[in-house]
Design a protein around this motif. Structure first.
Motif, PDB file in Angstrom:
ATOM      1  N   SER A 135       0.837  -1.208   0.000  1.00  0.00           N
ATOM      2  CA  SER A 135       0.000   0.000   0.000  1.00  0.00           C
ATOM      3  C   SER A 135       0.870   1.257   0.000  1.00  0.00           C
ATOM      4  N   ALA A 136       1.978   1.235   0.742  1.00  0.00           N
ATOM      5  CA  ALA A 136       2.888   2.386   0.742  1.00  0.00           C
ATOM      6  C   ALA A 136       3.546   2.534  -0.619  1.00  0.00           C
ATOM      7  N   MET A 137       3.941   1.425  -1.215  1.00  0.00           N
ATOM      8  CA  MET A 137       4.559   1.494  -2.538  1.00  0.00           C
ATOM      9  C   MET A 137       3.586   2.110  -3.545  1.00  0.00           C
ATOM     10  N   GLY A 138       2.335   1.690  -3.499  1.00  0.00           N
ATOM     11  CA  GLY A 138       1.328   2.238  -4.391  1.00  0.00           C
ATOM     12  C   GLY A 138       1.104   3.717  -4.155  1.00  0.00           C
ATOM     13  N   PHE A 139       1.087   4.118  -2.882  1.00  0.00           N
ATOM     14  CA  PHE A 139       0.904   5.528  -2.542  1.00  0.00           C
ATOM     15  C   PHE A 139       2.036   6.368  -3.122  1.00  0.00           C
ATOM     16  N   TYR A 140       3.274   5.941  -2.910  1.00  0.00           N
ATOM     17  CA  TYR A 140       4.415   6.724  -3.394  1.00  0.00           C
ATOM     18  C   TYR A 140       4.466   6.764  -4.921  1.00  0.00           C
ATOM     19  N   GLU A 141       4.138   5.669  -5.560  1.00  0.00           N
ATOM     20  CA  GLU A 141       4.083   5.674  -7.025  1.00  0.00           C
ATOM     21  C   GLU A 141       3.011   6.644  -7.514  1.00  0.00           C
ATOM     22  N   ALA A 142       1.851   6.667  -6.838  1.00  0.00           N
ATOM     23  CA  ALA A 142       0.779   7.593  -7.211  1.00  0.00           C
ATOM     24  C   ALA A 142       1.199   9.046  -6.995  1.00  0.00           C
ATOM     25  N   CYS A 143       2.125   9.280  -6.066  1.00  0.00           N
ATOM     26  CA  CYS A 143       2.659  10.626  -5.823  1.00  0.00           C
ATOM     27  C   CYS A 143       3.722  11.015  -6.848  1.00  0.00           C
ATOM     28  N   GLY A 144       4.104  10.070  -7.707  1.00  0.00           N
ATOM     29  CA  GLY A 144       5.068  10.378  -8.756  1.00  0.00           C
ATOM     30  C   GLY A 144       6.496   9.949  -8.467  1.00  0.00           C
ATOM     31  N   LEU A 145       6.733   9.273  -7.358  1.00  0.00           N
ATOM     32  CA  LEU A 145       8.091   8.811  -7.077  1.00  0.00           C
ATOM     33  C   LEU A 145       8.438   7.633  -7.977  1.00  0.00           C
ATOM     34  N   LYS A 146       9.714   7.561  -8.330  1.00  0.00           N
ATOM     35  CA  LYS A 146      10.252   6.492  -9.173  1.00  0.00           C
ATOM     36  C   LYS A 146      11.392   5.818  -8.427  1.00  0.00           C
ATOM     37  N   PRO A 147      11.608   4.522  -8.668  1.00  0.00           N
ATOM     38  CA  PRO A 147      12.736   3.848  -8.004  1.00  0.00           C
ATOM     39  C   PRO A 147      14.055   4.544  -8.341  1.00  0.00           C
ATOM     40  N   GLN A 148      14.876   4.736  -7.320  1.00  0.00           N
ATOM     41  CA  GLN A 148      16.207   5.312  -7.496  1.00  0.00           C
ATOM     42  C   GLN A 148      17.262   4.220  -7.413  1.00  0.00           C
ATOM     43  N   LYS A 149      17.064   3.323  -6.472  1.00  0.00           N
ATOM     44  CA  LYS A 149      17.947   2.161  -6.314  1.00  0.00           C
ATOM     45  C   LYS A 149      17.113   1.069  -5.655  1.00  0.00           C
ATOM     46  N   ILE A 150      17.552  -0.151  -5.765  1.00  0.00           N
ATOM     47  CA  ILE A 150      16.805  -1.267  -5.231  1.00  0.00           C
ATOM     48  C   ILE A 150      17.727  -2.059  -4.314  1.00  0.00           C
ATOM     49  N   GLY A 151      17.264  -2.299  -3.086  1.00  0.00           N
ATOM     50  CA  GLY A 151      17.994  -3.150  -2.152  1.00  0.00           C
ATOM     51  C   GLY A 151      17.577  -4.590  -2.361  1.00  0.00           C
ATOM     52  N   MET A 152      18.513  -5.504  -2.342  1.00  0.00           N
ATOM     53  CA  MET A 152      18.222  -6.906  -2.562  1.00  0.00           C
ATOM     54  C   MET A 152      18.831  -7.717  -1.436  1.00  0.00           C
ATOM     55  N   GLU A 153      18.304  -8.926  -1.221  1.00  0.00           N
ATOM     56  CA  GLU A 153      18.824  -9.767  -0.153  1.00  0.00           C
ATOM     57  C   GLU A 153      18.697 -11.237  -0.524  1.00  0.00           C
ATOM     58  N   VAL A 154      19.439 -12.062   0.171  1.00  0.00           N
ATOM     59  CA  VAL A 154      19.244 -13.505   0.184  1.00  0.00           C
ATOM     60  C   VAL A 154      19.259 -13.881   1.667  1.00  0.00           C
ATOM     61  N   ILE A 155      18.263 -14.626   2.086  1.00  0.00           N
ATOM     62  CA  ILE A 155      18.205 -15.079   3.480  1.00  0.00           C
ATOM     63  C   ILE A 155      18.916 -16.413   3.571  1.00  0.00           C
ATOM     64  N   LEU A 156      19.851 -16.509   4.486  1.00  0.00           N
ATOM     65  CA  LEU A 156      20.678 -17.719   4.624  1.00  0.00           C
ATOM     66  C   LEU A 156      20.126 -18.661   5.657  1.00  0.00           C
TER      67      LEU A 156
END
Length: 156
Positions: A135-156
């Protein structure tokens, strides 16, 4: 409703909303976020509210009851070896009381932050959002924000 800098009298409401945020994160990532606790001690929160480099904005009603907040952090990268000299306003946390959502309070808080950043000569406004918080991601996208960088992970 109007928006102003948060003050010490807002702390009870801020803590209530911080708990709502914690529960959203705990629900999405219980492996990372505890189900209870406080993000800040009262002393830390008082210090933040007095820190000019960490403005906190409060959306309040006519009785001064807190409806939402935006925690911000001023970030400057001057003289960096690879980054250009820019001043960024980072939104560390933006929350609207779950009972008040859907009334455009979050949109007004976000717009207030943008206006503040423009007035103060910032280059950009940034934030991070957990991918489990759709829901937060949708809100920010609706406000016009675009991804700047993406954090990624692998759980060990």
């Amino acid at each position: 409703m109007y928006i102003r800098r948060a003050i010490e009298q807002d702390m009870e409401g801020i803590n209530r909303l911080l708990n709502q945020v914690l529960l959203v994160h705990h629900k999405g990532r219980p492996d990372l976020f505890k189900g209870s606790g406080k993000k800040y001690t009262d002393e830390q929160l008082r210090d933040i509210l007095q820190d000019a480099s960490r403005p906190v904005f409060a959306a309040v009603d006519e009785k001064e009851a807190l409806l939402g907040y935006a925690f911000c952090i001023i970030q400057e990268h001057m003289g960096d070896n690879i980054l250009t000299d820019i001043k960024t306003l980072y939104i560390d946390d933006l929350c609207v009381d779950e009972k008040m959502r859907g009334q455009k309070i979050g949109r007004q808080l976000y717009q207030y932050v943008l206006d503040y950043a423009r007035q103060k000569g910032f280059y950009n406004v940034t934030l991070n959002v957990w991918s489990c918080n759709e829901s937060a991601m949708g809100f920010y996208e609706a406000c016009g924000l675009k991804p700047q960088k993406i954090g990624m992970e692998v759980i060990l």
